[in-house]
Write an enzyme that holds these catalytic residues in place. Structure first.
Site, short mmCIF file in Angstrom:
data_model
loop_
_atom_site.label_atom_id
_atom_site.label_comp_id
_atom_site.label_asym_id
_atom_site.label_seq_id
_atom_site.Cartn_x
_atom_site.Cartn_y
_atom_site.Cartn_z
N ASP A 146 0.86 -1.17 0.00
CA ASP A 146 0.00 0.00 0.00
C ASP A 146 0.91 1.23 0.00
OD1 ASP A 146 -1.68 2.14 0.54
OD2 ASP A 146 -3.04 0.93 1.75
N LYS A 165 -3.82 12.19 -2.21
CA LYS A 165 -2.85 12.63 -1.22
C LYS A 165 -1.76 13.44 -1.92
CE LYS A 165 -4.31 9.16 2.04
NZ LYS A 165 -4.20 7.81 2.57
N ARG A 217 -0.08 14.99 13.19
CA ARG A 217 0.71 14.67 12.00
C ARG A 217 1.02 15.94 11.24
NH1 ARG A 217 -1.74 10.15 8.10
NH2 ARG A 217 -3.30 11.78 7.95
C1 LIG Z 1 -5.30 7.08 2.91
C2 LIG Z 1 -5.11 5.62 2.94
C3 LIG Z 1 -6.10 4.75 2.45
C4 LIG Z 1 -7.41 5.30 2.00
O1 LIG Z 1 -8.21 4.42 1.27
P1 LIG Z 1 -9.51 5.01 0.57
O2 LIG Z 1 -10.14 3.86 -0.06
O3 LIG Z 1 -9.05 6.06 -0.38
O4 LIG Z 1 -10.36 5.64 1.62
C5 LIG Z 1 -5.82 3.39 2.44
N1 LIG Z 1 -4.64 2.91 2.91
C6 LIG Z 1 -3.68 3.73 3.39
C7 LIG Z 1 -2.39 3.17 3.89
C8 LIG Z 1 -3.90 5.10 3.44
O5 LIG Z 1 -2.97 5.91 3.94
#
Ligand SMILES: *Cc1c(COP(=O)(O)O)cnc(C)c1O
Length: 410
Positions: free
Chosen positions: A209, A235, A383
């Site tokens: 991820d 992001k 953060r």
């Molecule tokens: C921000 C984030 C998500 C967000 O997932 P969405 O499906 O866009 O809400 C998932 N995993 C990580 C590690 C994140 O930082």
């Protein structure tokens, strides 16, 4: 005492990316410092015109014909924009990345695809207890659905997943390892290549991820021999609230891994509309439904910005920003009882820093009221997200001064 405002002014003046913040739509006068670009990036100045041009041009004018005609038919956008991102920020050759869905949905699809590579004898899914909630919740559901068990890694919450911790738990029962490249809370930058190799030695694929690294930290998916990866578009990529995500599947898995959301857009012949699902060859088989074309307009700009600035230059600025913030934290906040909850060394530092102290939950709304916008993560962490293309050193200086002023108020 160091004159941090003056240091910040010097750093901004010497910054090779110093013109970039001016390329984003300015916020209202009440904004003093935006330190949440790692949660929601800012809109590029070119975006209103690009959206207007898309609405008036391709959408209004070409209408349904837009799906199939022209140099870049919309049908091709999931792969086309995926390739643009792959080249700009993922270290991935073309044909392995799509833009689609949300990160959560792609975690589901790609985790299930990874599980389809092994039989029931591999019945464990490895993940760490401090991963982002959606990652944990999805794997909990997948484990229940597929009769597997979760094998938790207990990480230090101020650090993250290490090759050693992964090596302790993987083995012949491991079906999948899921980890975050940069931990959402601590900002710990995992050794992705080494962890991938540890999993492969145990015969297991890895799903990375990259939500908190894409567009901020260089990623080399092909060179690291990563199997699957996902990440957010809203992001550091500045794709806008709810922007679609990216999903990467290494070419060597395209013919074997099957994702479970078999929609018509991933079919080999979507417009034949025949009986029975047959996946399209290659990465297209990982698409499910009608792609979010409109939402890809801002994301394409964001990807183009990273490509233009260069991911290495972005990383250099990112480290300079966090170095500067650290010097202020050490001199001004640590003596006031604040603890750093992030790694200090560059090799393990992502793009954001977390500082902790009891009372920070109550402090955060006071910072917001003064136009200083970080975010709060339980139990007691603030953060500081420093987005290289949009954050000025002066903002960091002002933000931390405001934290000091608020801490010093009785
Ligand atoms: C921000 C984030 C998500 C967000 O997932 P969405 O499906 O866009 O809400 C998932 N995993 C990580 C590690 C994140 O930082």
């Amino acid at each position: 005492m160091t004159d941090f405002a003056a240091t910040a002014a010097d750093l901004d003046a010497a910054d090779p990316l110093g013109h970039w913040p001016g390329r984003f739509v300015p916020a209202g006068d009440d904004l003093v410092a935006y330190l949440d670009g790692n949660s929601l990036g800012r809109p590029p100045r070119d975006l209103p015109a690009a959206l207007d041009a898309f609405v008036r041009g391709p959408w209004a004018d070409r209408l349904i014909r837009g799906w199939s005609e022209g140099d870049e038919p919309w049908m091709d956008w999931p792969l086309l924009v995926g390739d643009e991102l792959a080249a700009a920020a993922l270290g991935a050759a073309a044909g392995q990345t799509i833009i689609a869905d949300s990160t959560s949905v792609l975690i589901y699809k790609l985790a299930r695809a990874a599980l389809s590579l092994s039989g029931p004898e591999r019945d464990e899914i490895v993940l760490d207890a401090h991963n982002f909630p959606t990652d944990r919740y999805l794997l909990e559901g997948i484990a229940a659905e597929t009769g597997r068990v979760l094998r938790w890694i207990e990480t230090d919450p101020e650090l993250g997943v290490t090759p050693e911790l992964v090596a302790e738990v993987v083995g012949e029962r491991t079906a999948l390892v899921l980890a975050s490249h940069v931990a959402y809370r601590s900002g710990y930058l995992a050794e992705a290549a080494a962890i991938t190799a540890v999993a492969h030695d145990a015969g297991a694929p890895v799903l990375w991820d990259c939500s908190h690294s894409v567009g901020s930290v260089p990623i080399m998916l092909d060179a690291w021999e990563v199997d699957f990866a996902v990440g957010c578009g809203y992001k550091y990529l500045n794709g806008g609230p709810g922007a679609p995500a990216f999903g990467y599947v290494a070419a060597r898995h395209h013919d074997h891994a099957r994702q479970p959301l078999q929609g018509w857009m991933g079919h080999a012949e979507p417009f034949v509309m025949g009986p029975g699902y047959r996946p399209a060859a290659g990465i297209r088989g990982f698409v499910t439904g009608t792609p979010p074309i409109l939402a890809m307009v801002p994301l394409r700009l964001g990807i183009g910005d990273v490509a233009e600035a260069g991911i290495e230059a972005v990383r250099t600025k990112s480290l300079a920003l966090t170095d500067f913030a650290l010097s202020m934290i050490d001199e001004l906040l640590v003596p006031r009882g604040v603890r750093l909850g992030s790694p200090r060394d560059h090799d393990h530092r992502g793009g954001h820093l977390t500082i902790s102290r009891t009372g920070f939950e109550e402090l955060t709304p006071r910072l917001w009221a003064r136009g200083v916008i970080p975010d709060f993560r339980r139990p007691d962490g603030i953060r500081l997200g420093l987005s290289p293309l949009t954050t000025r050193f002066a903002e960091v200086a002002r933000a931390i001064e405001v934290v000091v002023e608020e801490l010093d108020r009785v």
